[in-house]
Design a protein around this motif. Sequence first.
Motif, PDB file in Angstrom:
ATOM      1  N   ARG A  62       3.378   5.167   4.933  1.00  0.00           N
ATOM      2  CA  ARG A  62       3.246   6.582   5.274  1.00  0.00           C
ATOM      3  C   ARG A  62       2.226   7.271   4.376  1.00  0.00           C
ATOM      4  N   GLU A  63       2.302   6.975   3.074  1.00  0.00           N
ATOM      5  CA  GLU A  63       1.460   7.688   2.106  1.00  0.00           C
ATOM      6  C   GLU A  63      -0.001   7.310   2.207  1.00  0.00           C
ATOM      7  N   PHE A  64      -0.274   6.046   2.554  1.00  0.00           N
ATOM      8  CA  PHE A  64      -1.653   5.571   2.537  1.00  0.00           C
ATOM      9  C   PHE A  64      -2.155   5.196   3.933  1.00  0.00           C
ATOM     10  N   LYS A  65      -1.583   5.814   4.951  1.00  0.00           N
ATOM     11  CA  LYS A  65      -1.990   5.489   6.325  1.00  0.00           C
ATOM     12  C   LYS A  65      -3.434   5.903   6.602  1.00  0.00           C
ATOM     13  N   SER A  66      -3.964   6.816   5.779  1.00  0.00           N
ATOM     14  CA  SER A  66      -5.343   7.271   5.996  1.00  0.00           C
ATOM     15  C   SER A  66      -6.359   6.505   5.162  1.00  0.00           C
ATOM     16  N   THR A  67      -5.916   5.414   4.515  1.00  0.00           N
ATOM     17  CA  THR A  67      -6.856   4.615   3.731  1.00  0.00           C
ATOM     18  C   THR A  67      -7.964   4.088   4.643  1.00  0.00           C
ATOM     19  N   PRO A  68      -9.235   4.258   4.266  1.00  0.00           N
ATOM     20  CA  PRO A  68     -10.336   3.794   5.127  1.00  0.00           C
ATOM     21  C   PRO A  68     -10.208   2.298   5.427  1.00  0.00           C
ATOM     22  N   PRO A  69     -10.311   1.907   6.693  1.00  0.00           N
ATOM     23  CA  PRO A  69     -10.188   0.485   7.066  1.00  0.00           C
ATOM     24  C   PRO A  69     -11.167  -0.409   6.320  1.00  0.00           C
ATOM     25  N   GLU A  70     -12.370   0.119   6.060  1.00  0.00           N
ATOM     26  CA  GLU A  70     -13.371  -0.709   5.373  1.00  0.00           C
ATOM     27  C   GLU A  70     -12.944  -1.024   3.940  1.00  0.00           C
ATOM     28  N   ALA A  71     -12.206  -0.095   3.285  1.00  0.00           N
ATOM     29  CA  ALA A  71     -11.724  -0.348   1.924  1.00  0.00           C
ATOM     30  C   ALA A  71     -10.681  -1.454   1.933  1.00  0.00           C
ATOM     31  N   ILE A  72      -9.807  -1.431   2.932  1.00  0.00           N
ATOM     32  CA  ILE A  72      -8.791  -2.481   3.066  1.00  0.00           C
ATOM     33  C   ILE A  72      -9.453  -3.820   3.368  1.00  0.00           C
TER      34      ILE A  72
END
Length: 288
Positions: A62-72
């Motif tokens: 929930r907290e990190f759902k907006s993490t950029p896909p490219e960073a992951i």
Amino acid sequence: MAWTVNGETIEESAVRAEMEKLRPRYEQVFADMPAEARETQLTEWSRENLIEGILLKQAARREFKSTPPEAIEDAWKQFVAQAGGMEGCLRHMGLAAGQEAAAREQFVDRLQIERLTQRIASAVAVPSDKEILRHFEKYRDRYTIPEMVRVRHIVKHPKAEEEAEGIRMEMEKIREELENGKADFAQVAEKHSDCPDHGGDLGFFPRGQMVPEFEDVVFMMQNGAISKVFQTRFGLHIAQVTDRREAVPCSLSQVREAIVRELQEQARQKALEKFIDGEKAKAVIIER
């Protein structure tokens, strides 16, 4: 029997797997507990571990759902490369070929949980001078430089049981010469010991660094005395204590940094436990 945590299922097989992971250390610590009670507690702890893990995972998603896909994606590629490729990655994670998608999902969850726990830990305040002093005074006995002895020794490692008696006779003769002042300990060690470096000098050490059967002898000796020939798991020894340092209480300044680290780690653990308790209070956990 299974459980659901906010709709996510924990199968009984997962609880059993967690039990087997915890069992070696658990049974060592709780060896005196009756077997039936020990198994019941292990089951409960394993189930709680899994529930708490799911709650942390759900909170992190929930907290990190907006993490950029490219960073992951960059972090995932780096992890796979460090593991030596996808095959090594799957092996490291205990997964089989064909489970690449599951491996990536687990990695992302671990990454986000780590970020969540770091965020929780970062909110912990540095302990105050008053807290540091109170801890120091309460646990003053822990903050002591222990008694230490400086020892030199001569050791022989019998290669076979039948050699032991002959080696003991040789060691007894060496000891007699040392006791009568006919030989220098360091020179004899360099010439006859199987560990001749530094004339057999082991330097200063406290209890707990050598094998017990060695420490039991040398910590009872007076400075300058030469021990009888004695045996440890490493062979036959003659020892001499050349110096001794009595236990000395540490000052607060000497241990301040260690106390700060300890108090901060305790506070981080409490903060994490409080966070999990809060998630558990809001969760829908059903046994079915």
